[in-house]
Design a protein around this motif. Sequence first.
Motif, mmCIF file in Angstrom:
data_model
loop_
_atom_site.group_PDB
_atom_site.id
_atom_site.type_symbol
_atom_site.label_atom_id
_atom_site.label_comp_id
_atom_site.label_asym_id
_atom_site.label_seq_id
_atom_site.Cartn_x
_atom_site.Cartn_y
_atom_site.Cartn_z
ATOM 1 N N PRO A 92 19.272 11.672 -3.508
ATOM 2 C CA PRO A 92 18.189 11.527 -2.466
ATOM 3 C C PRO A 92 17.796 10.173 -1.399
ATOM 4 O O PRO A 92 17.702 10.410 -0.602
ATOM 5 N N VAL A 93 18.625 9.509 -1.833
ATOM 6 C CA VAL A 93 17.902 8.063 -1.350
ATOM 7 C C VAL A 93 19.338 7.268 0.023
ATOM 8 O O VAL A 93 18.557 7.463 1.215
ATOM 9 N N LEU A 94 20.337 8.286 -0.779
ATOM 10 C CA LEU A 94 21.330 8.107 0.624
ATOM 11 C C LEU A 94 21.022 9.040 1.678
ATOM 12 O O LEU A 94 21.607 9.178 2.889
ATOM 13 N N LEU A 95 20.168 10.184 1.796
ATOM 14 C CA LEU A 95 19.895 11.093 2.760
ATOM 15 C C LEU A 95 19.243 10.948 3.414
ATOM 16 O O LEU A 95 19.316 11.543 4.369
ATOM 17 N N ARG A 96 18.419 9.883 3.478
ATOM 18 C CA ARG A 96 17.013 9.116 4.083
ATOM 19 C C ARG A 96 17.412 7.679 4.880
ATOM 20 O O ARG A 96 18.290 7.554 4.907
ATOM 21 N N SER A 97 17.027 8.736 6.457
ATOM 22 C CA SER A 97 16.203 7.220 7.802
ATOM 23 C C SER A 97 15.891 6.513 6.603
ATOM 24 O O SER A 97 14.535 6.873 5.865
ATOM 25 N N TYR A 98 15.684 4.907 6.947
ATOM 26 C CA TYR A 98 14.923 3.957 6.343
ATOM 27 C C TYR A 98 13.431 3.319 6.728
ATOM 28 O O TYR A 98 12.852 2.292 6.702
ATOM 29 N N GLU A 99 13.326 4.487 7.816
ATOM 30 C CA GLU A 99 12.598 3.847 9.041
ATOM 31 C C GLU A 99 11.074 4.461 8.227
ATOM 32 O O GLU A 99 10.832 5.342 7.305
ATOM 33 N N ASP A 100 10.325 3.710 8.707
ATOM 34 C CA ASP A 100 8.993 3.125 8.194
ATOM 35 C C ASP A 100 8.852 3.569 7.021
ATOM 36 O O ASP A 100 7.531 4.013 6.226
ATOM 37 N N ILE A 101 10.073 2.682 5.986
ATOM 38 C CA ILE A 101 10.134 2.718 4.435
ATOM 39 C C ILE A 101 9.023 1.462 3.808
ATOM 40 O O ILE A 101 8.797 1.463 2.624
ATOM 41 N N GLU A 102 9.650 0.305 5.139
ATOM 42 C CA GLU A 102 8.967 -0.858 3.827
ATOM 43 C C GLU A 102 7.153 -1.251 3.561
ATOM 44 O O GLU A 102 7.800 -1.737 2.975
ATOM 45 N N SER A 103 6.857 -0.348 4.028
ATOM 46 C CA SER A 103 5.424 -0.107 3.762
ATOM 47 C C SER A 103 5.720 0.041 1.967
ATOM 48 O O SER A 103 5.129 -0.412 1.258
ATOM 49 N N PHE A 104 5.984 1.634 1.920
ATOM 50 C CA PHE A 104 6.245 1.754 0.470
ATOM 51 C C PHE A 104 6.856 0.778 -0.531
ATOM 52 O O PHE A 104 6.643 0.687 -1.165
ATOM 53 N N ASN A 105 7.927 0.106 -0.071
ATOM 54 C CA ASN A 105 8.313 -1.275 -0.439
ATOM 55 C C ASN A 105 7.859 -2.173 -1.017
ATOM 56 O O ASN A 105 7.616 -2.411 -2.511
ATOM 57 N N GLN A 106 6.905 -2.795 -0.536
ATOM 58 C CA GLN A 106 6.289 -3.240 -0.915
ATOM 59 C C GLN A 106 4.988 -2.804 -1.458
ATOM 60 O O GLN A 106 4.788 -3.571 -2.830
ATOM 61 N N ALA A 107 4.734 -2.046 -1.734
ATOM 62 C CA ALA A 107 3.723 -1.399 -2.579
ATOM 63 C C ALA A 107 4.376 -0.806 -3.808
ATOM 64 O O ALA A 107 3.471 -0.767 -4.491
ATOM 65 N N GLN A 108 4.944 -0.369 -3.404
ATOM 66 C CA GLN A 108 6.161 -0.222 -5.133
ATOM 67 C C GLN A 108 6.329 -1.836 -5.592
ATOM 68 O O GLN A 108 6.081 -2.192 -6.942
ATOM 69 N N LEU A 109 6.469 -2.651 -4.855
ATOM 70 C CA LEU A 109 6.645 -4.517 -5.647
ATOM 71 C C LEU A 109 4.613 -4.504 -6.770
ATOM 72 O O LEU A 109 5.136 -4.833 -7.282
ATOM 73 N N LEU A 110 3.796 -3.993 -5.753
ATOM 74 C CA LEU A 110 2.680 -4.131 -6.280
ATOM 75 C C LEU A 110 2.755 -3.382 -7.559
ATOM 76 O O LEU A 110 2.186 -3.576 -8.650
ATOM 77 N N ALA A 111 2.930 -1.798 -6.997
ATOM 78 C CA ALA A 111 2.608 -0.788 -8.828
ATOM 79 C C ALA A 111 3.626 -1.528 -9.740
ATOM 80 O O ALA A 111 3.118 -1.650 -11.021
ATOM 81 N N GLU A 112 4.800 -2.010 -9.517
ATOM 82 C CA GLU A 112 5.959 -2.977 -10.727
ATOM 83 C C GLU A 112 5.317 -3.615 -11.625
ATOM 84 O O GLU A 112 5.044 -3.747 -12.551
ATOM 85 N N GLN A 113 4.052 -4.510 -10.117
ATOM 86 C CA GLN A 113 3.164 -5.811 -11.301
ATOM 87 C C GLN A 113 2.382 -4.547 -11.623
ATOM 88 O O GLN A 113 2.032 -5.448 -13.093
ATOM 89 N N ARG A 114 1.726 -4.360 -11.846
ATOM 90 C CA ARG A 114 0.516 -2.686 -12.483
ATOM 91 C C ARG A 114 1.713 -3.133 -13.916
ATOM 92 O O ARG A 114 0.407 -2.799 -14.504
ATOM 93 N N ALA A 115 2.180 -1.948 -13.759
ATOM 94 C CA ALA A 115 2.844 -1.920 -14.735
ATOM 95 C C ALA A 115 4.001 -2.434 -16.043
ATOM 96 O O ALA A 115 3.430 -2.750 -17.296
ATOM 97 N N GLU A 116 3.957 -3.899 -15.594
ATOM 98 C CA GLU A 116 4.277 -4.729 -15.899
ATOM 99 C C GLU A 116 2.972 -5.357 -17.240
ATOM 100 O O GLU A 116 3.796 -5.838 -18.039
ATOM 101 N N ALA A 117 1.760 -5.547 -16.738
ATOM 102 C CA ALA A 117 1.111 -6.183 -17.154
ATOM 103 C C ALA A 117 -0.072 -5.146 -17.885
ATOM 104 O O ALA A 117 -0.539 -5.909 -18.861
ATOM 105 N N ASN A 118 0.422 -4.275 -17.459
ATOM 106 C CA ASN A 118 -0.255 -2.681 -18.419
ATOM 107 C C ASN A 118 0.958 -1.697 -19.261
ATOM 108 O O ASN A 118 1.112 -0.527 -18.927
ATOM 109 N N PRO A 119 2.015 -2.123 -19.417
ATOM 110 C CA PRO A 119 3.761 -1.363 -20.013
ATOM 111 C C PRO A 119 3.283 -0.606 -21.284
ATOM 112 O O PRO A 119 3.577 0.230 -21.401
ATOM 113 N N TYR A 120 1.875 -1.024 -21.687
ATOM 114 C CA TYR A 120 1.409 0.675 -23.094
ATOM 115 C C TYR A 120 0.721 2.145 -22.039
ATOM 116 O O TYR A 120 1.152 2.423 -22.584
#
Length: 194
Positions: A40-68
């Motif tokens: 599904p990633v290939l079928l979407r426009s990348y318009e307005d996704i950068e905010s979500f990309n940045q937020a995902q990086l923060l969410a990944e840091q949360r998951a790494e800090a609290n992996p269980y």
Amino acid sequence: MLPLVYAVSAAPLFLPGELRVIVQPATDDAAEVYYEPVSPVLLRSYEDIESFNQAQLLAEQRAEANPYDLAPPYIAHGGRYRLVAPYVTARGRALAAPVLSGTYWSEGQQVRYDIVPEVRRVTNSQAALKQLFEDRLGLREEPSALGAGIDAETNRIVLETNSFDQALRRRLAERYGGLVAVRWDPSQEPMVLR
């Protein structure tokens, strides 16, 4: 023709809003097999996704800090963009829910974002998925395996193959329980380094 006959005889399940077809669902003694004709990633426009990309990086840091307590986050591409923050424990739910805020630069301007994650309960934690992926000796030994990786959306390790049999499904379920699924693509070729 053979994949069509197989898919029809296996009673596939089409997931609404996703481009995934569950060819054979998981059971207590067999891993799930699914087919994804196009990501599904290939079928979407990348318009307005950068905010979500940045937020995902923060969410990944949360998951790494609290992996269980947390599982790998991802951006849901069906419909409007959503950042999904999966959790495993009650503590994880509280950790996953807060708004993800920050800024980034785009075309010379600073852009502020506030993304409210969609929290979702899952079974497999970041720690469990990462541990299996790092110790995936058994997955590498599978003769039909073309690759494997952590798939945040399915909350499993996904073994990629262009052929599978019921013995493979049973072996994976016996060794790994619900931690592994099979992504079947009969047209996929093994990678060849030249």
